[in-house]
Motif scaffolding. Sequence first.
Motif, PDB file in Angstrom:
ATOM      1  N   LEU A 276       0.834  -1.202   0.000  1.00 44.63           N
ATOM      2  CA  LEU A 276       0.000   0.000   0.000  1.00 44.63           C
ATOM      3  C   LEU A 276       0.870   1.254   0.000  1.00 44.63           C
ATOM      4  O   LEU A 276       0.598   2.221  -0.724  1.00 44.63           O
ATOM      5  CB  LEU A 276      -0.922  -0.011   1.214  1.00 44.63           C
ATOM      6  CG  LEU A 276      -2.032   1.042   1.257  1.00 44.63           C
ATOM      7  CD1 LEU A 276      -2.907   0.985   0.002  1.00 44.63           C
ATOM      8  CD2 LEU A 276      -2.883   0.868   2.513  1.00 44.63           C
ATOM      9  N   TYR A 277       1.934   1.228   0.790  1.00 39.08           N
ATOM     10  CA  TYR A 277       2.859   2.371   0.818  1.00 39.08           C
ATOM     11  C   TYR A 277       3.493   2.579  -0.563  1.00 39.08           C
ATOM     12  O   TYR A 277       3.619   3.714  -1.036  1.00 39.08           O
ATOM     13  CB  TYR A 277       3.957   2.140   1.852  1.00 39.08           C
ATOM     14  CG  TYR A 277       3.744   2.903   3.145  1.00 39.08           C
ATOM     15  CD1 TYR A 277       3.713   4.296   3.158  1.00 39.08           C
ATOM     16  CD2 TYR A 277       3.588   2.244   4.351  1.00 39.08           C
ATOM     17  CE1 TYR A 277       3.526   5.005   4.336  1.00 39.08           C
ATOM     18  CE2 TYR A 277       3.399   2.936   5.542  1.00 39.08           C
ATOM     19  CZ  TYR A 277       3.370   4.327   5.525  1.00 39.08           C
ATOM     20  OH  TYR A 277       3.171   5.033   6.679  1.00 39.08           O
ATOM     21  N   MET A 278       3.915   1.489  -1.207  1.00 44.12           N
ATOM     22  CA  MET A 278       4.551   1.626  -2.514  1.00 44.12           C
ATOM     23  C   MET A 278       3.539   2.043  -3.586  1.00 44.12           C
ATOM     24  O   MET A 278       3.866   2.771  -4.517  1.00 44.12           O
ATOM     25  CB  MET A 278       5.219   0.311  -2.920  1.00 44.12           C
ATOM     26  CG  MET A 278       6.345  -0.135  -1.982  1.00 44.12           C
ATOM     27  SD  MET A 278       7.653   1.105  -1.733  1.00 44.12           S
ATOM     28  CE  MET A 278       7.259   1.704  -0.078  1.00 44.12           C
ATOM     29  N   LYS A 279       2.284   1.619  -3.414  1.00 45.07           N
ATOM     30  CA  LYS A 279       1.248   1.970  -4.385  1.00 45.07           C
ATOM     31  C   LYS A 279       0.859   3.429  -4.283  1.00 45.07           C
ATOM     32  O   LYS A 279       0.416   4.044  -5.270  1.00 45.07           O
ATOM     33  CB  LYS A 279       0.026   1.079  -4.163  1.00 45.07           C
ATOM     34  CG  LYS A 279      -1.005   1.165  -5.277  1.00 45.07           C
ATOM     35  CD  LYS A 279      -2.119   0.165  -5.067  1.00 45.07           C
ATOM     36  CE  LYS A 279      -3.148   0.238  -6.188  1.00 45.07           C
ATOM     37  NZ  LYS A 279      -4.260  -0.730  -5.994  1.00 45.07           N
ATOM     38  N   VAL A 280       1.024   4.001  -3.085  1.00 44.77           N
ATOM     39  CA  VAL A 280       0.705   5.420  -2.885  1.00 44.77           C
ATOM     40  C   VAL A 280       1.467   6.288  -3.878  1.00 44.77           C
ATOM     41  O   VAL A 280       0.951   7.273  -4.414  1.00 44.77           O
ATOM     42  CB  VAL A 280       1.021   5.841  -1.435  1.00 44.77           C
ATOM     43  CG1 VAL A 280       1.083   7.361  -1.316  1.00 44.77           C
ATOM     44  CG2 VAL A 280      -0.043   5.293  -0.486  1.00 44.77           C
ATOM     45  N   GLY A 281       2.716   5.917  -4.156  1.00 45.01           N
ATOM     46  CA  GLY A 281       3.528   6.723  -5.058  1.00 45.01           C
ATOM     47  C   GLY A 281       3.007   6.758  -6.474  1.00 45.01           C
ATOM     48  O   GLY A 281       3.354   7.670  -7.243  1.00 45.01           O
ATOM     49  N   GLU A 282       2.173   5.803  -6.847  1.00 48.02           N
ATOM     50  CA  GLU A 282       1.617   5.772  -8.195  1.00 48.02           C
ATOM     51  C   GLU A 282       0.560   6.847  -8.407  1.00 48.02           C
ATOM     52  O   GLU A 282       0.186   7.133  -9.542  1.00 48.02           O
ATOM     53  CB  GLU A 282       1.022   4.395  -8.479  1.00 48.02           C
ATOM     54  CG  GLU A 282       2.051   3.277  -8.458  1.00 48.02           C
ATOM     55  CD  GLU A 282       1.420   1.922  -8.704  1.00 48.02           C
ATOM     56  OE1 GLU A 282       0.179   1.885  -8.899  1.00 48.02           O
ATOM     57  OE2 GLU A 282       2.146   0.905  -8.701  1.00 48.02           O
ATOM     58  N   ARG A 283       0.060   7.430  -7.319  1.00 46.42           N
ATOM     59  CA  ARG A 283      -0.991   8.439  -7.464  1.00 46.42           C
ATOM     60  C   ARG A 283      -0.467   9.708  -8.124  1.00 46.42           C
ATOM     61  O   ARG A 283      -1.241  10.524  -8.607  1.00 46.42           O
ATOM     62  CB  ARG A 283      -1.582   8.784  -6.086  1.00 46.42           C
ATOM     63  CG  ARG A 283      -2.267   7.598  -5.420  1.00 46.42           C
ATOM     64  CD  ARG A 283      -2.773   7.939  -4.035  1.00 46.42           C
ATOM     65  NE  ARG A 283      -3.330   6.753  -3.371  1.00 46.42           N
ATOM     66  CZ  ARG A 283      -3.760   6.744  -2.116  1.00 46.42           C
ATOM     67  NH1 ARG A 283      -3.697   7.847  -1.382  1.00 46.42           N
ATOM     68  NH2 ARG A 283      -4.246   5.633  -1.590  1.00 46.42           N
ATOM     69  N   THR A 284       0.854   9.866  -8.155  1.00 47.52           N
ATOM     70  CA  THR A 284       1.408  11.067  -8.791  1.00 47.52           C
ATOM     71  C   THR A 284       1.131  11.086 -10.288  1.00 47.52           C
ATOM     72  O   THR A 284       1.160  12.145 -10.925  1.00 47.52           O
ATOM     73  CB  THR A 284       2.929  11.147  -8.536  1.00 47.52           C
ATOM     74  OG1 THR A 284       3.428  12.374  -9.027  1.00 47.52           O
ATOM     75  CG2 THR A 284       3.644  10.002  -9.239  1.00 47.52           C
ATOM     76  N   LYS A 285       0.842   9.906 -10.865  1.00 45.86           N
ATOM     77  CA  LYS A 285       0.558   9.848 -12.293  1.00 45.86           C
ATOM     78  C   LYS A 285      -0.729  10.596 -12.639  1.00 45.86           C
ATOM     79  O   LYS A 285      -0.884  11.127 -13.729  1.00 45.86           O
ATOM     80  CB  LYS A 285       0.455   8.387 -12.732  1.00 45.86           C
ATOM     81  CG  LYS A 285       1.751   7.611 -12.564  1.00 45.86           C
ATOM     82  CD  LYS A 285       1.577   6.161 -12.959  1.00 45.86           C
ATOM     83  CE  LYS A 285       2.879   5.390 -12.764  1.00 45.86           C
ATOM     84  NZ  LYS A 285       2.731   3.957 -13.109  1.00 45.86           N
TER      85      LYS A 285
END
Length: 778
Positions: A145-154
């Motif tokens: 979940l923490y690593m997936k959070v960074g994908e929201r920047t897209k």
Amino acid sequence: MRNKFRPKHQRLILQCYPGGRSQEKHPNTSELSYLLYYVSTRRTKLQKVGRFLERKVRSDMWRGRAGNVQVTLDISKALIDRCPSDLNVFADFIISILMTVLNSNDLALCQYTDATFMAFCEHHDGGLLADDQEFVRKFVELLKLYMKVGERTKSTNDLGWVLVSLKAAKSIAASEAISTSNGQSRVQIDIIAPVILQQMYSDTEDDLLNLDARATALESSSNEATTRTPRTSTGTIRPHHADEVEDDSECDSPQHEASVLALQALRKLFDAVHDNGVSQIRYASIAVVHFIIDHPKNETWATNMIDLMARWTPVQLRFVIMRSLLEVTASLAINETSKHLVVTRLISSLLSSSVNLVGLSVLDVLHVLFFQILSHLHQQAKGVKDEDGARKILLDKLALAIADLATHTYYSDQISDMVTEILARLRPITNEEHHEDANGNGTATLRTMREISEPPSTVGSYTNLDKYIRKGESQKYISHKPALVIGLKVVKEILTVANTVESGVTRNIVPLQAWNQTEWAITEKDADVHIAYVDALLTYFDLEIGKDPEVFDVKKHSSSWSGFLARLHLALYDYCLELSNKQEDFEIINVLLLTVVDRLGLYGILRGLPMVLQLQDTIHNVFLDGHTTGGRQEKSKLPARNLISLDSIILTYISAVAKKLGIPDLEGVVEAEIAKRKAATEWDESITNPPKPLSVSSRKTKTVVTKGNLHLAESSDNSEDEEETSSTAVVGSKAAHAHVDRSVVKTYLQATPLKMPDEIKVELTAEWQRELIIRQGM
């Protein structure tokens, strides 16, 4: 009134929340201090406190009370800091709280979880990861979940989301929990590594080194600031990351800040000083290599990354990185040539770097890499197409990687062991049957590749790597032409590298015994094998022999009838009498004979001079007079051109011996005879002392190539030997033989005062017996 009926721990928790609907709240200091004292003295209350905080954060998130959520995160962090030894009691609730916040779409709250998660990682020892499968599942889910959070920047174009992921990755990378020995280490690293590496990856060659320098400077500044900052009280709550460094006057861009943070996180994975550091470094290395395989375009970035990884790793554990690289190459399917090439370049880069891999098993690395060579040659023998010449490039890179092992000397006999390990496997080429593939290229049948077995099944594990090592050790004999050529090339490159670099360990020279049972290659009919052997042997004489004269003291060695040099001169004797010899073959004989004299002195002369004198007698008695030698079936006559070349070799050799031993009268007689023959045009101008660079024909093409000591001029098969049967030429050679023969050499040898025992003088001109050497070598 409602609070009067609540349990005490709930009342104490609720008292920590300040009133109002502000978005920025922090716990009431005195109430929080009492709560911490209460739970620290009543360990059984920790689970109840954790469960209530979990329900509280869910309620506040549903009602949109961001300020209260911040307070809950602060209380959670304070509990971790105050009761670190009891963290496992309420760890499950901390994870639930963090996951609840991360599932929101609130960037500020997600950023606020950083301090709590960092505290959790700092004190979490991984005990629950070894025992509680439900906790393992939730912890892994939290990381994802923490690593997936960074994908929201897209979608939002806000780098803040990426920073949330990177800070979490840095926290878990520095945690003991990531080095658990039950396999969870790899799971965690595989989750965080791609996010870290993706942020660091760049198409610019120098970016990685600049990032490392910047990260080092920031950490130094952070350490100095920490040293100067007064210690805060126990009840003080910091809402921001404790390890955060303020921007300097240069005001780096957010993108650069994220890249630096990613590098810091990756460094934490390799700066492993705890007990399970080996597994952590191993899995981190594997993750990095797989990322590089998926991003093969920037080779400089990849090699810089491997170099940085090794420098970050504690010295005593750096060998783990190399073993991990080997593990990856062992896990790849044999037909994935491009991937093998990427990993081989990384291996070569690390071995040839200035990084010292203390504890590295050199022969294990050699076995794996050499078995890789054999495996790819097996594909070639099966007729598997070499797309774009990738396999040929890979084979060259594998050979270079083995040679790069000699860059660092870890023990005194390392180079000797490496050379011996390869030379001991070489055997004469077996009878091969060939067929042509669709492109008309000749390939050996599988029958001739029996020494190359199929590689182990592709399983990415140490078990599979150990299979490769055992397979490499089991390949006792190599008699396939391409394998022989590559093996000899590797030997040459090992010697070249070992004599080029400086090492802190004093190494022993490679002994002559390492070449035992390889002398057959002198007379090998295949030109490529023949050339590769001579090239490797000359490199050995040039670089290894003569460094320590005492090594070749004749008093310390066995009889001249045994040993490698005796068998080498036996092979040269047979080579001289081949009817099919061409000029370049005699050049090889000349350079080998003179090199042994020059490098080994009396020790080499003791093995060579009797053979040369016997060769002279054989030419005179058999080929000129028609006599036979004991036990050997000889041809009745050699071409006159061959006789002239052999006479030139013999006289040049005797002159070199006279000069080396210090017998000027004998040298003068020989030089006068040489001048006489040159005037009579009975001399091979290619035979000189010192010898000229060799011109060796492979009889295939007309191209000219250079290989180290050899200058190889390749000509066409269509050129036939000129049969010079002129009686004048033969008679002339016969007449010339009487001038400098065994008796002349013996006379000058006995008449000249030399620093050697009389028995050695006798042995130098004793009768040379081919059959005795054969028996001694059996």
